[in-house]
Motif scaffolding. Structure first.
Motif, PDB file in Angstrom:
ATOM      1  N   PHE A   6     -31.213   1.114  19.754  1.00 50.02           N
ATOM      2  CA  PHE A   6     -31.885   0.933  18.762  1.00 50.02           C
ATOM      3  C   PHE A   6     -32.991  -0.157  19.238  1.00 50.02           C
ATOM      4  O   PHE A   6     -34.182  -0.248  19.076  1.00 50.02           O
ATOM      5  CB  PHE A   6     -32.035   1.180  17.750  1.00 50.02           C
ATOM      6  CG  PHE A   6     -31.690   2.171  16.840  1.00 50.02           C
ATOM      7  CD1 PHE A   6     -32.666   3.648  17.189  1.00 50.02           C
ATOM      8  CD2 PHE A   6     -30.457   3.160  16.959  1.00 50.02           C
ATOM      9  CE1 PHE A   6     -32.989   4.886  16.536  1.00 50.02           C
ATOM     10  CE2 PHE A   6     -30.587   4.279  16.129  1.00 50.02           C
ATOM     11  CZ  PHE A   6     -31.681   5.396  16.266  1.00 50.02           C
ATOM     12  N   SER A   7     -32.484  -1.384  19.870  1.00 52.99           N
ATOM     13  CA  SER A   7     -32.597  -2.163  20.304  1.00 52.99           C
ATOM     14  C   SER A   7     -33.639  -2.364  21.132  1.00 52.99           C
ATOM     15  O   SER A   7     -34.232  -3.302  22.126  1.00 52.99           O
ATOM     16  CB  SER A   7     -32.126  -3.565  19.963  1.00 52.99           C
ATOM     17  OG  SER A   7     -30.758  -3.767  21.585  1.00 52.99           O
ATOM     18  N   SER A   8     -33.377  -1.281  22.531  1.00 52.95           N
ATOM     19  CA  SER A   8     -34.023  -1.034  23.480  1.00 52.95           C
ATOM     20  C   SER A   8     -35.701  -0.821  24.306  1.00 52.95           C
ATOM     21  O   SER A   8     -35.442   0.184  22.800  1.00 52.95           O
ATOM     22  CB  SER A   8     -33.380  -0.117  24.567  1.00 52.95           C
ATOM     23  OG  SER A   8     -33.867  -0.135  25.469  1.00 52.95           O
ATOM     24  N   LEU A   9     -35.942  -1.550  24.711  1.00 50.14           N
ATOM     25  CA  LEU A   9     -37.022  -1.608  24.935  1.00 50.14           C
ATOM     26  C   LEU A   9     -37.973   0.514  25.451  1.00 50.14           C
ATOM     27  O   LEU A   9     -38.943   1.134  25.591  1.00 50.14           O
ATOM     28  CB  LEU A   9     -37.915  -2.203  26.105  1.00 50.14           C
ATOM     29  CG  LEU A   9     -39.536  -1.581  26.397  1.00 50.14           C
ATOM     30  CD1 LEU A   9     -40.333  -2.372  25.441  1.00 50.14           C
ATOM     31  CD2 LEU A   9     -40.107  -3.538  27.654  1.00 50.14           C
ATOM     32  N   LYS A  10     -36.208   0.736  26.682  1.00 52.34           N
ATOM     33  CA  LYS A  10     -36.696   1.923  26.388  1.00 52.34           C
ATOM     34  C   LYS A  10     -36.495   3.300  25.926  1.00 52.34           C
ATOM     35  O   LYS A  10     -37.659   4.206  25.902  1.00 52.34           O
ATOM     36  CB  LYS A  10     -35.372   2.433  28.193  1.00 52.34           C
ATOM     37  CG  LYS A  10     -35.018   1.313  29.203  1.00 52.34           C
ATOM     38  CD  LYS A  10     -34.461   2.014  30.074  1.00 52.34           C
ATOM     39  CE  LYS A  10     -34.105   1.028  31.512  1.00 52.34           C
ATOM     40  NZ  LYS A  10     -32.268   1.907  31.860  1.00 52.34           N
ATOM     41  N   THR A  11     -35.985   2.922  24.123  1.00 45.58           N
ATOM     42  CA  THR A  11     -36.106   3.909  23.552  1.00 45.58           C
ATOM     43  C   THR A  11     -37.391   3.593  22.728  1.00 45.58           C
ATOM     44  O   THR A  11     -37.662   4.923  22.231  1.00 45.58           O
ATOM     45  CB  THR A  11     -34.804   3.025  22.189  1.00 45.58           C
ATOM     46  OG1 THR A  11     -33.660   2.886  22.689  1.00 45.58           O
ATOM     47  CG2 THR A  11     -35.174   3.984  21.431  1.00 45.58           C
ATOM     48  N   SER A  12     -38.007   2.706  22.926  1.00 42.94           N
ATOM     49  CA  SER A  12     -39.314   2.523  22.487  1.00 42.94           C
ATOM     50  C   SER A  12     -39.973   3.480  23.028  1.00 42.94           C
ATOM     51  O   SER A  12     -41.145   4.269  22.443  1.00 42.94           O
ATOM     52  CB  SER A  12     -39.485   1.033  21.918  1.00 42.94           C
ATOM     53  OG  SER A  12     -38.722   0.857  21.315  1.00 42.94           O
ATOM     54  N   ILE A  13     -40.280   3.436  24.426  1.00 44.89           N
ATOM     55  CA  ILE A  13     -41.342   4.219  25.202  1.00 44.89           C
ATOM     56  C   ILE A  13     -41.106   5.863  25.161  1.00 44.89           C
ATOM     57  O   ILE A  13     -41.664   7.145  25.278  1.00 44.89           O
ATOM     58  CB  ILE A  13     -40.451   3.799  27.022  1.00 44.89           C
ATOM     59  CG1 ILE A  13     -41.477   2.254  27.142  1.00 44.89           C
ATOM     60  CG2 ILE A  13     -41.606   4.317  27.776  1.00 44.89           C
ATOM     61  CD1 ILE A  13     -40.874   1.654  27.948  1.00 44.89           C
ATOM     62  N   PHE A  14     -39.459   6.206  24.911  1.00 45.82           N
ATOM     63  CA  PHE A  14     -39.218   7.939  25.290  1.00 45.82           C
ATOM     64  C   PHE A  14     -39.577   8.014  23.994  1.00 45.82           C
ATOM     65  O   PHE A  14     -40.489   9.405  23.729  1.00 45.82           O
ATOM     66  CB  PHE A  14     -37.603   7.880  24.871  1.00 45.82           C
ATOM     67  CG  PHE A  14     -36.980   7.723  26.200  1.00 45.82           C
ATOM     68  CD1 PHE A  14     -37.568   8.643  27.559  1.00 45.82           C
ATOM     69  CD2 PHE A  14     -35.812   6.656  26.620  1.00 45.82           C
ATOM     70  CE1 PHE A  14     -37.032   8.549  28.227  1.00 45.82           C
ATOM     71  CE2 PHE A  14     -35.782   6.945  28.065  1.00 45.82           C
ATOM     72  CZ  PHE A  14     -36.334   7.989  29.016  1.00 45.82           C
ATOM     73  N   ILE A  15     -39.868   6.920  22.307  1.00 43.95           N
ATOM     74  CA  ILE A  15     -39.855   7.668  21.082  1.00 43.95           C
ATOM     75  C   ILE A  15     -41.543   7.880  21.262  1.00 43.95           C
ATOM     76  O   ILE A  15     -42.098   8.735  20.604  1.00 43.95           O
ATOM     77  CB  ILE A  15     -40.118   6.324  19.944  1.00 43.95           C
ATOM     78  CG1 ILE A  15     -38.100   6.255  19.399  1.00 43.95           C
ATOM     79  CG2 ILE A  15     -41.071   6.919  18.655  1.00 43.95           C
ATOM     80  CD1 ILE A  15     -37.936   5.380  18.839  1.00 43.95           C
ATOM     81  N   LEU A  16     -42.243   6.671  21.879  1.00 39.10           N
ATOM     82  CA  LEU A  16     -43.649   6.964  21.768  1.00 39.10           C
ATOM     83  C   LEU A  16     -44.431   8.272  22.780  1.00 39.10           C
ATOM     84  O   LEU A  16     -45.313   8.451  22.433  1.00 39.10           O
ATOM     85  CB  LEU A  16     -44.486   5.637  22.811  1.00 39.10           C
ATOM     86  CG  LEU A  16     -44.361   4.489  21.932  1.00 39.10           C
ATOM     87  CD1 LEU A  16     -44.403   2.753  22.061  1.00 39.10           C
ATOM     88  CD2 LEU A  16     -45.081   4.472  19.986  1.00 39.10           C
ATOM     89  N   SER A  17     -43.380   8.410  23.549  1.00 39.91           N
ATOM     90  CA  SER A  17     -43.771   9.175  24.620  1.00 39.91           C
ATOM     91  C   SER A  17     -43.637  10.628  23.988  1.00 39.91           C
ATOM     92  O   SER A  17     -44.807  11.441  24.432  1.00 39.91           O
ATOM     93  CB  SER A  17     -42.931   9.840  25.460  1.00 39.91           C
ATOM     94  OG  SER A  17     -43.072   8.666  26.810  1.00 39.91           O
ATOM     95  N   PHE A  18     -42.698  11.132  23.348  1.00 38.65           N
ATOM     96  CA  PHE A  18     -42.817  11.897  22.362  1.00 38.65           C
ATOM     97  C   PHE A  18     -43.336  12.215  21.117  1.00 38.65           C
ATOM     98  O   PHE A  18     -44.119  13.352  20.723  1.00 38.65           O
ATOM     99  CB  PHE A  18     -41.471  12.206  21.194  1.00 38.65           C
ATOM    100  CG  PHE A  18     -39.651  12.453  22.398  1.00 38.65           C
ATOM    101  CD1 PHE A  18     -40.108  13.654  22.413  1.00 38.65           C
ATOM    102  CD2 PHE A  18     -38.772  11.841  22.403  1.00 38.65           C
ATOM    103  CE1 PHE A  18     -38.160  14.754  23.675  1.00 38.65           C
ATOM    104  CE2 PHE A  18     -38.309  12.097  23.350  1.00 38.65           C
ATOM    105  CZ  PHE A  18     -37.862  13.263  23.878  1.00 38.65           C
ATOM    106  N   MET A  19     -44.048  11.540  20.872  1.00 33.67           N
ATOM    107  CA  MET A  19     -45.405  11.219  19.807  1.00 33.67           C
ATOM    108  C   MET A  19     -46.639  11.404  19.946  1.00 33.67           C
ATOM    109  O   MET A  19     -46.988  12.296  19.626  1.00 33.67           O
ATOM    110  CB  MET A  19     -45.205   9.586  19.552  1.00 33.67           C
ATOM    111  CG  MET A  19     -44.191   9.543  18.442  1.00 33.67           C
ATOM    112  SD  MET A  19     -44.884   7.617  17.484  1.00 33.67           S
ATOM    113  CE  MET A  19     -46.349   8.173  16.183  1.00 33.67           C
ATOM    114  N   ALA A  20     -46.848  11.368  21.621  1.00 35.16           N
ATOM    115  CA  ALA A  20     -47.616  11.342  22.326  1.00 35.16           C
ATOM    116  C   ALA A  20     -47.636  13.233  22.579  1.00 35.16           C
ATOM    117  O   ALA A  20     -49.200  13.367  22.602  1.00 35.16           O
ATOM    118  CB  ALA A  20     -47.740  11.003  23.579  1.00 35.16           C
TER     119      ALA A  20
END
Length: 475
Positions: A6-20
């Protein structure tokens, strides 16, 4: 393991991609639509649409799950960054590296500490070294890492605000006619929270007197510009030529169109505590008081006509029009007349003030356009003429006399408990981004050896200028 995930930047990118991807789905499927209507109109993939709630995607389990994961990701990143920032220790380079650094500036016979103090810098680190001259660190401006943390807090607050809005917001419409007070309530059994309570078997809260407001319309005013009247071709070929640019749009030399300038509503609002507020709102300028927000959506108009067959009218004479059939209709709503095939419909009533091209104003005599809708071609409109208050129009063997009208203000009112939190969140985010992007932060590492000052400057922010600092130090 979860903490690192959860502290990974890659996780943030995956989450934002799903939101898109979810946002893309919301543009494909009409939102706030009933699934039965979707099926009747030939909608496809019904099982998938129903299972994942694509017709209300922003309240679907899929979207809520993604938002919860995003919140967890932001919270862990926030905690991780906070621990990191609190442990940050400013460590300067040693004197030999400072002296040979490619970006170092040298100043002869300069009292560097006094000059930095005059320029607004504060001493942060004083490195002691017995063998070489000590290297000191001075800083000026807001530290950019704290600004980054600041707007991450804003994003979390915004998400909580959106949840509050989604669960508790109430939005309804009201139509106000002069002299007819309307009681409205900011309570609704149909909020998402009440639906959830009902689903789980918990009793829904009852409506309270504190939720009721009384609206009394005092004035509804419309204003128009005098615009160009365009002669659009009626045939398909002519419109095609216009669309591809072969034919030019040409305004008519006679007549003009009424272009809306303003709709303004003035009303009294009686609050639950008995206080009466004098409110005014117009398009794009809502009125807010407490948890209530009012929006100007449009208007509703009713016109009163007397309809007389042309033959009978000729026998009765012009003064006996009131002996005809009395009709009270809503503008823009088709109506029928007995004995005549097809339907009739009027355009909007033009009322209020007209602002002319020569900068003069005039009061508009209430008027509207009358159309005929053929029975065999219900999509077509035949212009029969203009109906003016107090005058008559003969069309289709019928005499129409425009006798009176009523106009109401159409308002939307909303209770949104999450809006205050979203406002604070936006302030956090945009102030943080603004200061970090356009602000200026400086770090100066310096040491003095044999009368020569060695200065290494680091900066953040668009407005940061190394050369300006050097010029100040050289003075």
């Amino acid at each position: 393991m979860l903490y690192k995930l959860f502290s990974s930047l890659k996780t943030s990118i995956f989450i934002l991609s799903f939101m898109a991807l979810v946002f893309l789905i919301s543009t494909i499927f009409s939102q706030a639509r009933d699934i039965e209507d979707y099926i009747e109109t030939g909608g496809k993939h019904v099982f998938l649409v129903r299972a994942l709630d694509f017709l209300d995607i922003y309240m679907s389990p899929l979207f809520i799950f993604i938002i919860i994961i995003l919140l967890a990701n932001l919270a862990v990143c926030l905690y991780y960054r906070l621990k990191t920032f609190l442990k940050i220790k400013r460590k300067s380079v040693d004197f030999e590296k400072l002296k040979t650094h490619p970006n170092v500036y040298t100043l002869e016979n300069a009292d560097i500490e006094a000059q930095l103090g005059k320029a607004g810098f504060k001493l942060k680190v004083n490195v002691q070294d017995d063998e070489f001259p000590k290297v000191k660190i001075f800083e000026k401006g807001l530290q950019y890492w704290w600004l980054s943390w600041f707007y991450h807090v804003g994003i979390i607050l915004a998400i909580f605000g959106f949840f509050l809005t989604a669960l508790f917001a109430v939005e309804k419409d009201v139509i106000l006619y002069p002299g007819k007070p309307e009681t409205i309530s900011l309570y609704s059994k149909e909020t998402e929270w009440n639906k959830f309570l009902k689903y789980t078997g918990i009793k829904i809260p009852e409506e309270r007197q504190e939720d009721e407001y009384i609206f009394t319309l005092k004035e509804f005013k419309t204003e128009y510009y005098e615009g160009l009247k365009i002669n659009y071709p009626e045939d398909k070929i002519g419109r095609l030529a216009l669309g591809i640019g072969i034919k030019k749009i040409e305004p008519l030399k006679k007549g003009f169109s009424y272009m809306p300038k303003m709709w303004l509503t003035r009303l009294d609002i009686k609050k639950p505590d008995g206080r009466v507020l004098d409110a005014e709102l117009r398009v794009n300028r809502p009125y807010r008081t407490g948890g209530l927000t009012l929006y100007q959506m449009g208007y509703e108009q009713k016109a009163e006509f007397y309809v007389t067959p042309a033959r009978k009218k000729a026998l009765l004479g012009p003064s006996n029009g009131a002996n005809g059939e009395k009709l009270i209709i809503k503008t823009r709503v088709p109506f029928e007349l007995e004995g005549i095939k097809g339907k009739f419909v009027t355009g909007s009533l033009k009322l209020g003030t007209l602002f002319k091209k020569d900068n003069t104003q005039e009061k508009i005599t209430p008027r509207t356009t009358l159309y005929y809708i053929p029975e065999e071609k219900p999509s077509e409109r035949e212009v029969l003429g203009e109906l003016i208050l107090g005058k008559s129009l003969e069309a289709k063997a019928v005499v129409f006399e425009f006798k009176d009208y009523k106009e109401a203000s159409y308002l939307s009112y909303r209770k949104d408990p999450g809006v205050w939190l979203v406002r604070i969140a936006c302030l956090f985010v945009f102030l943080g981004l603004f200061v970090r992007s356009l602000g200026s932060w400086y770090r100066v590492q310096c040491a003095v050896g044999n009368g020569t000052a060695y200065v290494l400057i680091s900066t953040r922010g668009i407005l940061a200028d190394k050369n300006r600092i050097i010029r100040k130090l050289q003075k």
